[in-house]
Design a protein around this motif. Structure first.
Motif, mmCIF file in Angstrom:
data_model
loop_
_atom_site.group_PDB
_atom_site.id
_atom_site.type_symbol
_atom_site.label_atom_id
_atom_site.label_comp_id
_atom_site.label_asym_id
_atom_site.label_seq_id
_atom_site.Cartn_x
_atom_site.Cartn_y
_atom_site.Cartn_z
ATOM 1 N N VAL A 198 20.353 17.181 -0.450
ATOM 2 C CA VAL A 198 20.081 17.174 0.981
ATOM 3 C C VAL A 198 21.072 16.263 1.682
ATOM 4 N N GLN A 199 21.764 16.815 2.659
ATOM 5 C CA GLN A 199 22.712 16.036 3.460
ATOM 6 C C GLN A 199 22.832 16.709 4.822
ATOM 7 N N SER A 200 23.069 15.939 5.849
ATOM 8 C CA SER A 200 23.123 16.502 7.195
ATOM 9 C C SER A 200 24.514 17.038 7.504
ATOM 10 N N LEU A 201 24.561 18.064 8.342
ATOM 11 C CA LEU A 201 25.830 18.596 8.810
ATOM 12 C C LEU A 201 26.567 17.542 9.624
ATOM 13 N N GLN A 202 25.821 16.738 10.374
ATOM 14 C CA GLN A 202 26.452 15.716 11.207
ATOM 15 C C GLN A 202 27.230 14.712 10.373
#
Length: 470
Positions: A198-202
């Motif tokens: 899990v990692q954010s696009l931002q």
């Protein structure tokens, strides 16, 4: 052949998919690593190093080296992963590993001499950024003390966006890294949950912006299609978002679900994996999407902006393929450092021990940790030239192969030309009087074309160890 517009993307029928979507090698080498044998071990590897050191078989001096350093540690497991890795949150384990790497480097210096020229250096894993800033500095210092890393060398590192900040990227630039490869895989939250990454696009956007501000020569984003819970629609969104970030290169790999070989993959619910037809739709839409955003399709799993050196190499017929995939680097000797690392010196391949205890034990006894490999035969070298021409250029010129290897193509490969007949009828290739040309349709199945020339694969048909072509 180079796909550059949406109009050139061919239509693939379900019948063609059923016939051609079979397991097969990715041909980052030929023969493939599953053909390595334990009869080739440290003694044979040392002989190959000695031949390089004395210049045996070279004209005008040895080519610069390529170096690959494997860092196996990861803090958490990604369920899709098929890499050789060690899952741990104990960062102190890196100290013993760096001690071993320094000893392995020293053993190479003993055999090759200090100051060998290096044109390409790559840190892979695992997660290379598992190492602290100080540890990365220590390792780069050891490499620079042992080798002459040229001013124009390509120095790259695989980066997990969850483990770095803009400040860490600045440190990497100060250490001399000029290329970054961000492991993104997919931006969809459901897919990320399904593969435990899990990692954010931002966060990816911020790191890409920081990399540009810091002056990195090239950024690469790795994506995967065929993951659990992934759909053509969700991947299309990932393609749009990533293309908008304008990385210089994009690698789009097909997920290979082989749970019998890779234990973490057993945590994936097979019912959530997309079917072959959906995977084909993902691939064709992704190719169309990246091309519409101005990328060139390099081949099989790589895209690059037209001004990138990889795209230029493809246009100019200088593309190569090695254990890291497509490359602009000429065919050169590769030194593999670290647990499970694969190397290539002269007409040989070698691989280090795959477990840390075995790797450490060899070095404690003052031995290089090579445990298996292969000395290539004349036939292997010939077939490698043909397969790499297909994989890199999509074209085999008979004259160049015949002059280099002193064979008659049609006579030597008589049975292979018979097997090419059905592929020609399907429109995957065109057989000209003096060449084999892969068509735009054939690029989807270029591995199937290359497999025809794989003597080892044709002999045993044991293909289930490989990923499927689509």
């Amino acid at each position: 052949m180079n796909l550059t517009s949406h109009a050139e993307i061919p239509v693939i029928t379900e019948d063609m998919l059923r016939r051609l979507d079979v397991p097969g090698p990715r041909y980052t080498s030929y023969p493939t690593a599953d053909r390595f044998v334990e009869a080739f071990a440290v003694e044979q590897y040392c002989q190959a190093l000695a031949a390089r050191a004395t210049g045996a078989g070279t004209v005008g001096g040895a080519q610069p080296l390529s170096i690959y350093v494997h860092i196996p540690f990861c803090e958490s497991v990604c369920y899709y992963c098929a890499c050789n890795k060690v899952i741990t949150r104990h960062h102190e384990r890196a100290t013993e590993y760096l001690d071993a790497l320094e000893q392995e480097i020293a053993l190479h210096v003993e055999r090759l001499g200090r100051g060998q020229s290096v044109s390409q250096l790559h840190f892979g894993g695992g997660t290379p950024t598992f190492l602290s800033d100080a540890e990365l500095a220590r390792l780069m210092g050891a490499l620079r003390a042992a080798f002459q890393i040229g001013a124009g060398a390509e120095v790259s590192i695989e980066v997990d966006p969850r483990t770095v900040t803009a400040e860490r990227l600045k440190h990497l630039a100060e250490l001399g890294f000029n290329r970054l490869s961000f492991g993104v895989q997919d931006i969809d939250p459901d897919v990320q949950q399904a593969v435990h990454r899990v990692q954010s696009l931002q966060s990816v956007k911020d790191l890409m912006a920081a990399a540009r501000e810091l002056g990195f020569q090239s950024t690469n984003v790795d994506l995967i299609y065929g993951l659990p819970r992934q759909t053509p629609e969700s991947l299309a969104n990932t393609v749009r978002e990533i293309a908008a970030l304008r990385p210089d290169r994009i690698a789009l790999y097909a997920y290979a679900h082989l749970p019998q070989r890779f234990k973490p993959q057993r945590r994936i619910d097979e019912q959530t994996l997309p079917k072959a037809e959906a995977k084909l739709s993902m691939l064709s839409q992704a190719i169309a999407g990246f091309i519409s955003h101005g990328y060139n399709y390099i081949g099989m799993d790589h895209f690059a902006l037209p001004e990138d050196s990889l795209a230029a190499a493809k246009r100019q017929g200088r593309l190569h393929r090695n254990f890291q995939g497509y490359s602009t680097q000429p065919d050169c000797d590769l030194i593999g450092l670290g647990v499970s690392a694969i190397g290539r010196v002269g007409p040989t391949y070698s691989q280090n021990a795959k477990t840390l205890p075995e790797y450490y034990d060899a070095l404690r006894h003052g031995q290089l940790p090579v445990v298996r490999g292969l000395a290539l035969t004349r036939d292997d070298l010939l077939r490698r030239a043909v397969i790499m021409a297909l994989m890199c250029q999509g074209r085999v010129e008979f004259e160049s192969i015949e002059l280099a290897h002193l064979v008659d193509m049609r006579r030597y490969f008589a049975s292979e030309f018979e097997q090419l007949g059905p592929l020609q009828q399907l429109g995957l290739i065109e057989i000209e009087p003096g060449a084999i040309q892969v068509t735009p349709l054939g690029w989807y199945f270029v591995r199937a074309v290359a497999m025809v020339f794989d003597r080892h694969l044709q002999a045993d048909r044991a293909r289930e160890r490989f990923s499927r072509i689509i």
